[in-house]
Design a protein around this motif. Structure first.
Motif, PDB file in Angstrom:
ATOM      1  N   HIS A 120      55.160  -0.185  44.720  1.00  0.00           N
ATOM      2  CA  HIS A 120      55.550   0.958  43.714  1.00  0.00           C
ATOM      3  C   HIS A 120      56.888   0.562  43.143  1.00  0.00           C
ATOM      4  N   LEU A 121      56.892   0.595  41.759  1.00  0.00           N
ATOM      5  CA  LEU A 121      57.909   0.259  41.153  1.00  0.00           C
ATOM      6  C   LEU A 121      58.643   1.301  40.469  1.00  0.00           C
ATOM      7  N   SER A 122      60.067   1.523  40.525  1.00  0.00           N
ATOM      8  CA  SER A 122      60.736   2.851  39.864  1.00  0.00           C
ATOM      9  C   SER A 122      61.641   2.482  39.170  1.00  0.00           C
ATOM     10  N   PRO A 123      61.979   3.084  37.986  1.00  0.00           N
ATOM     11  CA  PRO A 123      63.105   2.504  37.173  1.00  0.00           C
ATOM     12  C   PRO A 123      64.561   3.121  37.628  1.00  0.00           C
ATOM     13  N   ILE A 124      65.358   2.225  37.637  1.00  0.00           N
ATOM     14  CA  ILE A 124      66.785   2.598  38.055  1.00  0.00           C
ATOM     15  C   ILE A 124      67.457   3.563  37.275  1.00  0.00           C
ATOM     16  N   ILE A 125      67.148   3.797  35.970  1.00  0.00           N
ATOM     17  CA  ILE A 125      67.776   4.605  35.310  1.00  0.00           C
ATOM     18  C   ILE A 125      66.826   5.708  34.955  1.00  0.00           C
ATOM     19  N   LYS A 126      67.014   7.087  35.251  1.00  0.00           N
ATOM     20  CA  LYS A 126      66.192   8.029  35.008  1.00  0.00           C
ATOM     21  C   LYS A 126      67.136   9.208  34.564  1.00  0.00           C
ATOM     22  N   ALA A 127      66.358  10.177  33.852  1.00  0.00           N
ATOM     23  CA  ALA A 127      67.220  11.475  33.315  1.00  0.00           C
ATOM     24  C   ALA A 127      67.567  12.248  34.466  1.00  0.00           C
ATOM     25  N   PRO A 128      68.584  13.005  34.573  1.00  0.00           N
ATOM     26  CA  PRO A 128      68.960  13.954  35.556  1.00  0.00           C
ATOM     27  C   PRO A 128      67.937  15.052  35.605  1.00  0.00           C
ATOM     28  N   ILE A 129      67.927  15.871  36.780  1.00  0.00           N
ATOM     29  CA  ILE A 129      66.790  17.089  36.848  1.00  0.00           C
ATOM     30  C   ILE A 129      67.262  17.996  35.748  1.00  0.00           C
ATOM     31  N   GLN A 130      66.346  18.502  35.043  1.00  0.00           N
ATOM     32  CA  GLN A 130      66.394  19.577  33.960  1.00  0.00           C
ATOM     33  C   GLN A 130      66.990  20.994  34.506  1.00  0.00           C
ATOM     34  N   ALA A 131      68.081  21.442  34.129  1.00  0.00           N
ATOM     35  CA  ALA A 131      68.778  22.606  34.429  1.00  0.00           C
ATOM     36  C   ALA A 131      67.953  23.648  34.799  1.00  0.00           C
ATOM     37  N   MET A 132      66.864  23.987  33.917  1.00  0.00           N
ATOM     38  CA  MET A 132      65.872  25.033  34.404  1.00  0.00           C
ATOM     39  C   MET A 132      64.933  24.634  35.433  1.00  0.00           C
ATOM     40  N   LYS A 133      64.992  23.461  35.652  1.00  0.00           N
ATOM     41  CA  LYS A 133      63.942  23.148  36.941  1.00  0.00           C
ATOM     42  C   LYS A 133      64.673  22.821  38.126  1.00  0.00           C
ATOM     43  N   ARG A 134      65.908  23.039  38.180  1.00  0.00           N
ATOM     44  CA  ARG A 134      66.520  22.912  39.523  1.00  0.00           C
ATOM     45  C   ARG A 134      66.615  24.136  40.366  1.00  0.00           C
ATOM     46  N   GLY A 135      66.256  23.971  41.674  1.00  0.00           N
ATOM     47  CA  GLY A 135      65.985  25.144  42.647  1.00  0.00           C
ATOM     48  C   GLY A 135      67.547  25.701  42.938  1.00  0.00           C
ATOM     49  N   MET A 136      67.208  26.856  43.397  1.00  0.00           N
ATOM     50  CA  MET A 136      68.709  27.526  43.814  1.00  0.00           C
ATOM     51  C   MET A 136      69.038  27.150  45.082  1.00  0.00           C
ATOM     52  N   ILE A 137      70.311  26.878  45.312  1.00  0.00           N
ATOM     53  CA  ILE A 137      70.756  26.252  46.490  1.00  0.00           C
ATOM     54  C   ILE A 137      70.976  27.688  47.477  1.00  0.00           C
ATOM     55  N   ASP A 138      70.079  27.655  48.427  1.00  0.00           N
ATOM     56  CA  ASP A 138      69.936  29.061  49.178  1.00  0.00           C
ATOM     57  C   ASP A 138      69.949  28.701  50.934  1.00  0.00           C
ATOM     58  N   GLU A 139      70.025  27.151  51.209  1.00  0.00           N
ATOM     59  CA  GLU A 139      69.800  27.180  52.554  1.00  0.00           C
ATOM     60  C   GLU A 139      70.804  26.114  53.004  1.00  0.00           C
ATOM     61  N   VAL A 140      71.220  26.357  54.217  1.00  0.00           N
ATOM     62  CA  VAL A 140      72.388  25.809  54.948  1.00  0.00           C
ATOM     63  C   VAL A 140      71.912  24.254  54.978  1.00  0.00           C
ATOM     64  N   PHE A 141      73.005  23.286  54.822  1.00  0.00           N
ATOM     65  CA  PHE A 141      72.726  21.707  55.235  1.00  0.00           C
ATOM     66  C   PHE A 141      73.681  21.516  56.324  1.00  0.00           C
ATOM     67  N   SER A 142      73.107  21.496  57.486  1.00  0.00           N
ATOM     68  CA  SER A 142      74.293  21.104  58.493  1.00  0.00           C
ATOM     69  C   SER A 142      74.537  19.530  58.764  1.00  0.00           C
ATOM     70  N   VAL A 143      75.721  19.437  58.821  1.00  0.00           N
ATOM     71  CA  VAL A 143      76.077  17.718  58.913  1.00  0.00           C
ATOM     72  C   VAL A 143      76.802  17.491  60.426  1.00  0.00           C
ATOM     73  N   GLY A 144      76.855  18.260  61.216  1.00  0.00           N
ATOM     74  CA  GLY A 144      77.194  18.009  62.517  1.00  0.00           C
ATOM     75  C   GLY A 144      78.617  18.017  62.609  1.00  0.00           C
ATOM     76  N   VAL A 145      79.639  18.381  61.737  1.00  0.00           N
ATOM     77  CA  VAL A 145      81.060  18.291  61.652  1.00  0.00           C
ATOM     78  C   VAL A 145      81.461  19.765  61.866  1.00  0.00           C
ATOM     79  N   LYS A 146      82.339  20.010  62.406  1.00  0.00           N
ATOM     80  CA  LYS A 146      82.602  21.548  62.859  1.00  0.00           C
ATOM     81  C   LYS A 146      83.411  22.049  61.592  1.00  0.00           C
ATOM     82  N   SER A 147      84.534  21.276  61.389  1.00  0.00           N
ATOM     83  CA  SER A 147      85.576  21.559  59.978  1.00  0.00           C
ATOM     84  C   SER A 147      84.645  21.738  59.049  1.00  0.00           C
ATOM     85  N   ILE A 148      83.351  21.094  58.506  1.00  0.00           N
ATOM     86  CA  ILE A 148      82.501  21.163  57.562  1.00  0.00           C
ATOM     87  C   ILE A 148      81.607  22.417  57.399  1.00  0.00           C
TER      88      ILE A 148
END
Length: 437
Positions: A120-148
């Motif tokens: 599968h070939l994929s272009p290196i340069i792509k347009a960013p995600i359109q503003a109205m197609k972005r999902g709401m950030i509503d879930e925690v993303f744990s990184v395993g570092v206490k201070s973060i």
């Protein structure tokens, strides 16, 4: 070179029948003519006298003359060498076979483990995600570092910067995040760093474990174009997995080297230098890369951490300033904390996560505010406490901060080999601050 030999040489490649020729070469740019090209077209330069060949990108056109920025070295090429247009363009082969491998920006393996089959070939340069197609950030993303996790909680699909001077511990923190992050796919881009750091990062920081991880490498000795497009290629790999509905951790080290690569390209093409010698294109390039990360409706997410090298620990550096304005949060590493033996040296008072209040519980948020307040009061009165000028009982809040100093510093400190579960981190934070769940 006879025409028959040249035809044979390019017969298995997707190059144009027509060709141009090189008319001028300098250290960073090849000038050619005789071929109809467009900006960002990929061309192949083949030496007439030797078997040498290199790939380049058309970066400027002046009438019938066009200028090529090469991906490799220009030594050995001369006027009259043939230039062919590559019909495939700036695409890279991507697939799940990349997992566990170390590759260059063109997805060619550099780990000595054999070829990678990626149809599968994929272009290196792509347009960013359109503003109205972005999902709401509503879930925690744990990184395993206490201070973060505890005080700068990240969300799934968030973009954060790790800002630090040289030798403060960016690579160590990156390794902790890659090992501890709650993500099925991890893409690491090492752009413009020393070649010695690549095996060091894999063995020391990741413990040699590349399971579900892809590492894209463009070292400081690579051409500016390789360093620039190495970052975009790594983001394309992350997008490939995001399109399959997976949550991806993307880490890039470093944005500063990426911007420096564009500075070299821009100045070679005659762009005017602005603040600290960076041409305007260096600053406009940052959002084109960073905005490609995020959460997209109906697909997966890319949670991104971009390291930014702060020269002389100066946060007003143009690249740091521009990055901070684009990202959804910044994690500042402090040289002062390393002097006190606190690792990772996350300066929680200078750092911020812009989505934290939307994704954590009210009790967690209350505990964060209280921890920051106690830590701030402690720092403001540190000199008075050390010289014995503060009388206990004068300020109940400061008394509480003094009593909890050891606990707070222990919370901020974590061994690089440790991974902390999010619930354990939260429980420790609530216990220190005395907030009931």
């Amino acid at each position: 070179m006879p025409l028959s030999s040249l035809k044979e040489k390019i017969s298995d490649k997707k190059y144009s029948v027509a060709f141009g020729e090189v008319v001028k070469i300098n250290a960073t740019v090849i000038t050619a003519r005789g071929l109809k090209v467009g900006i960002s077209d990929i061309v192949k330069i083949i030496s007439n006298d030797t078997n040498q060949e290199t790939i380049g990108m058309v970066t400027e056109i002046d009438g019938s003359t066009f200028f090529i920025t090469p991906f490799g070295f220009v030594e050995g090429f001369c006027s009259g060498d043939k230039v062919f247009l590559d019909q495939t363009g700036l695409n890279i082969p991507v697939s799940s076979a990349l997992l566990g491998r170390v590759v260059d920006p063109f997805m060619r393996p550099i780990d000595g483990k054999g070829n990678i089959d990626s149809p599968h070939l994929s272009p290196i340069i792509k347009a960013p995600i359109q503003a109205m197609k972005r999902g709401m950030i509503d879930e925690v993303f744990s990184v395993g570092v206490k201070s973060i996790d505890g005080l700068l909680t990240c969300g799934k699909g968030q973009k954060l910067g790790i800002f630090a001077g040289s030798g403060v511990g960016k690579s160590t923190l990156m390794g902790m995040i890659v090992r501890g992050a709650d993500a099925p796919i991890k893409v690491v881009a090492l752009i413009g760093e020393r070649g010695r750091e690549v095996p060091e990062f894999i063995e020391k920081n990741l413990g040699g474990n590349l399971e579900n991880t892809v590492i894209i490498v463009a070292t400081s000795d690579d051409s500016p174009l390789m360093r620039k497009y190495g970052a975009f290629a790594a983001m394309s790999v992350a997008e490939f997995f995001k399109e399959q509905g997976l949550d991806v951790l993307f880490i890039m080290d470093s944005v500063t080297r990426f911007a420096m690569a564009q500075r070299e390209i821009g100045l070679a093409l005659g762009e005017p230098p602005t603040s600290k010698g960076y041409p305007p294109s260096s600053l406009t390039l940052l959002p084109q890369l960073m905005e490609r990360a995020g959460k997209e409706e109906g697909k997966g997410s890319i949670t991104a951490f971009f390291t930014v090298l702060i020269e002389g620990d100066d946060m007003s550096d143009p690249i740091a300033d521009q990055s901070r304005s684009i990202l959804d949060g910044h994690i500042v590493l402090s040289r002062e904390l390393t002097d006190f033996g606190i690792y990772p040296p996350v300066h929680i008072l200078n750092s911020a996560s812009r989505v934290m209040s939307d994704i954590i519980s009210p009790e967690h948020l209350k505990a964060v505010f209280k921890f920051r307040r106690l830590y701030t009061i402690l720092k403001e009165n540190e000199v008075l406490i050390r010289i014995g000028a503060y009388q206990k009982g004068s300020d109940p809040e400061l008394d509480e901060a003094i009593n909890k100093k050891a606990e707070m510093e222990k919370f901020l400190t974590q061994k690089s080999t440790m991974i902390n579960e999010f619930n354990d981190t939260l429980e420790s934070l609530l216990k220190i601050t005395g907030v009931s769940q």
